[in-house]
Enzyme design. Structure first.
Site, PDB file in Angstrom:
ATOM      1  CB  ILE A  38     -84.620  -3.152  77.846  1.00 11.39           C
ATOM      2  CG1 ILE A  38     -85.886  -2.465  78.345  1.00 11.39           C
ATOM      3  CG2 ILE A  38     -84.950  -4.379  77.013  1.00 11.39           C
ATOM      4  CD1 ILE A  38     -86.784  -1.937  77.242  1.00 11.39           C
ATOM      5  CB  VAL A  76     -80.484   1.562  74.391  1.00  4.82           C
ATOM      6  CG1 VAL A  76     -79.544   0.508  74.944  1.00  4.82           C
ATOM      7  CG2 VAL A  76     -81.531   0.944  73.460  1.00  4.82           C
ATOM      8  CG  ASN A 102     -75.801  -6.386  70.105  1.00  3.05           C
ATOM      9  OD1 ASN A 102     -75.723  -7.027  69.066  1.00  3.05           O
ATOM     10  ND2 ASN A 102     -76.549  -6.782  71.136  1.00  3.05           N
ATOM     11  CE1 TYR A 175     -83.712  -5.103  62.712  1.00  2.72           C
ATOM     12  CE2 TYR A 175     -83.345  -5.431  60.360  1.00  2.72           C
ATOM     13  CZ  TYR A 175     -82.987  -5.669  61.677  1.00  2.72           C
ATOM     14  OH  TYR A 175     -81.887  -6.450  61.961  1.00  2.72           O
ATOM     15  CB  VAL A 208     -77.695 -13.911  63.798  1.00  2.00           C
ATOM     16  CG1 VAL A 208     -76.851 -14.585  64.872  1.00  2.00           C
ATOM     17  CG2 VAL A 208     -76.810 -13.087  62.867  1.00  2.00           C
TER      18      VAL A 208
END
Length: 276
Positions: A38, A76, A102, A175, A208
């Site tokens: 984006i 997306v 992803n 989420y 992560v």
């Protein structure tokens, strides 16, 4: 020779973080990359999104790995934009073999917010994480079927897509709901696409070391989370995985070594889901 020589991968959220790492890893295995991001902020999200300069840097890193990449600024949430980017990439490279859906956001708040803010967070995270994954798959499936070579679709879910945590606000709940929803999407598509030898799986990372997990808003949210502390710790002695750790799992799942692996929820989580 690489394990993916001659193949083409479509990756969303490619400008930095896990998406960039996946692009570089698959490129190092010989795949050409069609990548979208984006490259603009989303108002309800409490940390900055990637930039066009970062997308250009990903292109340079893929080329340094010995491959080619067609990168474009694409949201997306917009199916037609995703389809246009996909179609242009397939026309450019001549085929499609791999999809890594992803792109994702994790809007959080550590303070009281009104219902309108919560609704904005919910709508944005579901639109990006779940609808964005559907858009990537829907745009890709005709190309994968037409290629008659099989293929691999991988959706990035989360430990929050296998276990129930996320607090009580719209962002955290959205989420968790979106990452659980991705599992349902994967399971349905894995069955529908199996006759075409198109494999569909999810990966489920623990935290992560990317901007999503390492930003002031997320840090404050986790500190205020009522079930935080030991509840959110990995059993193995690591606080954060690196993007490359997830890319290693992606590289396996899209390779011929996993040619009969489909319908799988694949944790890369230092034992997190096994603990809960």
């Amino acid at each position: 020779m690489g394990s993916l020589d001659g193949r083409v991968a479509f990756i969303t959220g490619v400008a930095r973080g896990q998406g960039r790492s996946h692009a570089v890893r698959l490129a190092s295995e010989g795949a050409a990359i069609i990548g979208v991001d984006i490259c603009a902020d989303i108002a309800s999200n409490g940390y900055p999104m990637a930039t066009r300069d970062e997308l250009d840097e990903t292109v340079a890193l893929v080329e340094a790995a010995g491959s080619k990449m067609l990168g474009s600024v694409t949201d997306v949430r917009d199916f037609h934009a995703v389809k246009d980017a996909m179609d242009s990439g397939v026309e450019h490279f001549g085929r499609l073999d791999i999809v890594c859906a992803n792109a994702g956001i994790a809007p959080t708040a550590f303070r009281e917010i009104d219902i309108l803010e919560e609704l904005d967070m919910w709508n944005d995270v579901v639109d990006v994480n779940l609808s964005g994954s559907f858009h990537a798959a829907k745009a890709a499936i005709p190309h994968l079927i037409a290629g008659a070579r099989g293929g691999s679709i991988i959706f990035t879910s989360s430990t929050a897509g296998l276990r129930g945590f996320g607090g009580m606000q719209g962002g955290g709940l959205g989420y968790a709901a979106s990452k659980h929803g991705i599992v349902g999407l994967m399971r349905a598509l894995a069955n529908a696409l199996a006759p075409y030898s198109i494999r569909v799986n999810t990966v489920h990372p623990t935290a992560v070391n990317t901007m999503m997990a390492v930003n002031p808003a997320m840090t404050a949210f986790l500190e205020a989370y009522p079930d935080g502390g030991p509840h959110l710790k990995n059993p193995m002695p690591v606080d954060l995985l690196e993007p490359e750790d997830i890319s290693a799992a992606i590289a396996y799942l899209v390779s011929d070594a996993a040619k009969y692996v489909t319908g799988v929820t694949f944790p890369v989580d230092a034992g997190f889901c096994n603990k809960l």
